[in-house]
Scaffold this active site. Structure first.
Site, PDB file in Angstrom:
ATOM      1  N   LEU A 139       4.939   2.212  -4.215  1.00  9.50           N
ATOM      2  CA  LEU A 139       6.518   2.669  -4.701  1.00  9.50           C
ATOM      3  C   LEU A 139       7.029   1.791  -4.972  1.00  9.50           C
ATOM      4  O   LEU A 139       8.083   1.124  -5.713  1.00  9.50           O
ATOM      5  CB  LEU A 139       7.066   3.036  -2.524  1.00  9.50           C
ATOM      6  CG  LEU A 139       6.671   4.583  -2.775  1.00  9.50           C
ATOM      7  CD1 LEU A 139       7.100   5.102  -1.532  1.00  9.50           C
ATOM      8  CD2 LEU A 139       7.218   5.775  -4.210  1.00  9.50           C
ATOM      9  N   GLU A 140       6.311  -0.038  -4.439  1.00  9.95           N
ATOM     10  CA  GLU A 140       6.863  -1.006  -4.388  1.00  9.95           C
ATOM     11  C   GLU A 140       6.377  -2.006  -5.993  1.00  9.95           C
ATOM     12  O   GLU A 140       6.722  -2.606  -6.789  1.00  9.95           O
ATOM     13  CB  GLU A 140       6.517  -2.299  -3.858  1.00  9.95           C
ATOM     14  CG  GLU A 140       7.257  -2.147  -2.538  1.00  9.95           C
ATOM     15  CD  GLU A 140       6.239  -0.802  -1.132  1.00  9.95           C
ATOM     16  OE1 GLU A 140       7.045   0.434  -0.729  1.00  9.95           O
ATOM     17  OE2 GLU A 140       5.066   0.118  -1.562  1.00  9.95           O
TER      18      GLU A 140
ATOM     19  N   HIS B  28       3.760  13.385   1.241  1.00 11.94           N
ATOM     20  CA  HIS B  28       4.190  11.542   1.009  1.00 11.94           C
ATOM     21  C   HIS B  28       3.517  12.083   0.211  1.00 11.94           C
ATOM     22  O   HIS B  28       3.673  10.904  -0.497  1.00 11.94           O
ATOM     23  CB  HIS B  28       4.020  11.090   2.254  1.00 11.94           C
ATOM     24  CG  HIS B  28       3.673   9.489   2.469  1.00 11.94           C
ATOM     25  ND1 HIS B  28       5.161   9.082   2.123  1.00 11.94           N
ATOM     26  CD2 HIS B  28       2.890   9.051   2.004  1.00 11.94           C
ATOM     27  CE1 HIS B  28       4.795   8.335   1.734  1.00 11.94           C
ATOM     28  NE2 HIS B  28       3.623   7.598   2.041  1.00 11.94           N
TER      29      HIS B  28
END
Length: 182
Positions: free
Chosen positions: A60-61, A91
């Site tokens: 996600l980063e 998730h």
């Protein structure tokens, strides 16, 4: 099964000017990430392209790091690497969809990105896809970034001499407030 199919691979582009690529990797599964990095670096070096590598905590980063570099640095392109293996919760879907969406949006804004974030059902699938002597998805992501850089250089510098180009300031008829700025 995709592993047994043959695929056409474009030859790597060549560059007449120096090219610099940032590899952004999420090493959550370190061994898989290391294989992806090895494949990407080999491809970039084969093309004579300089590169740097940075690590971020997770997939996600990766888009955020690329966005920062795209705004604040001088890289020609980016290689996004990492691995997301399906777990027991939703998730997985969030990470896969949002990391991919973030990279796609950056690409649509002009960042030249090769997406090598693996999204797999299990570790065995990840290992096969990451191996530099196997499917080499890291090398494939680097090649994709290079092809986009080549297109960007081909089209980004063309000028056709048509269209309106403001000269800096102009005044609208009947406007007594002074010149408007463009």
């Amino acid at each position: 099964m995709a592993g047994s199919e043959t695929h056409h691979t474009l030859p790597l582009p060549t560059f007449d000017k120096p090219t610099k690529v940032l590899i952004v990797v999420a090493p959550y599964y370190k061994d898989i990430a290391d294989d992806l990095i090895a494949g990407a670096r080999t491809t970039l070096e084969e093309a004579g392209v300089a590169h740097e590598t940075v690590e971020v905590p997770g997939a996600l980063e990766v888009p955020s790091a690329i966005a920062l570099a795209h705004r604040q640095s001088n890289f020609d392109g980016y290689v996004a690497l990492g691995c997301v293996i399906r777990g027991e919760t939703t998730h997985y879907d969030t990470v896969c969809n949002d990391s991919s969406r973030g990279l796609t949006l950056l690409g649509l804004q002009g960042a030249c990105i090769g997406n090598g974030i693996l999204t797999v059902e299990n570790r065995d699938q990840a290992v096969v896809r990451a191996e530099p002597d196997g499917q080499n998805k890291g090398g494939g992501a680097a090649a994709a970034a290079l092809h986009l850089i080549a297109l960007s250089r081909k089209w980004g510098r063309e000028t056709k001499g048509i269209g309106f180009k403001p000269t800096g300031s102009f005044q609208i008829a009947g406007d007594n407030e002074g010149p408007a700025t463009a």
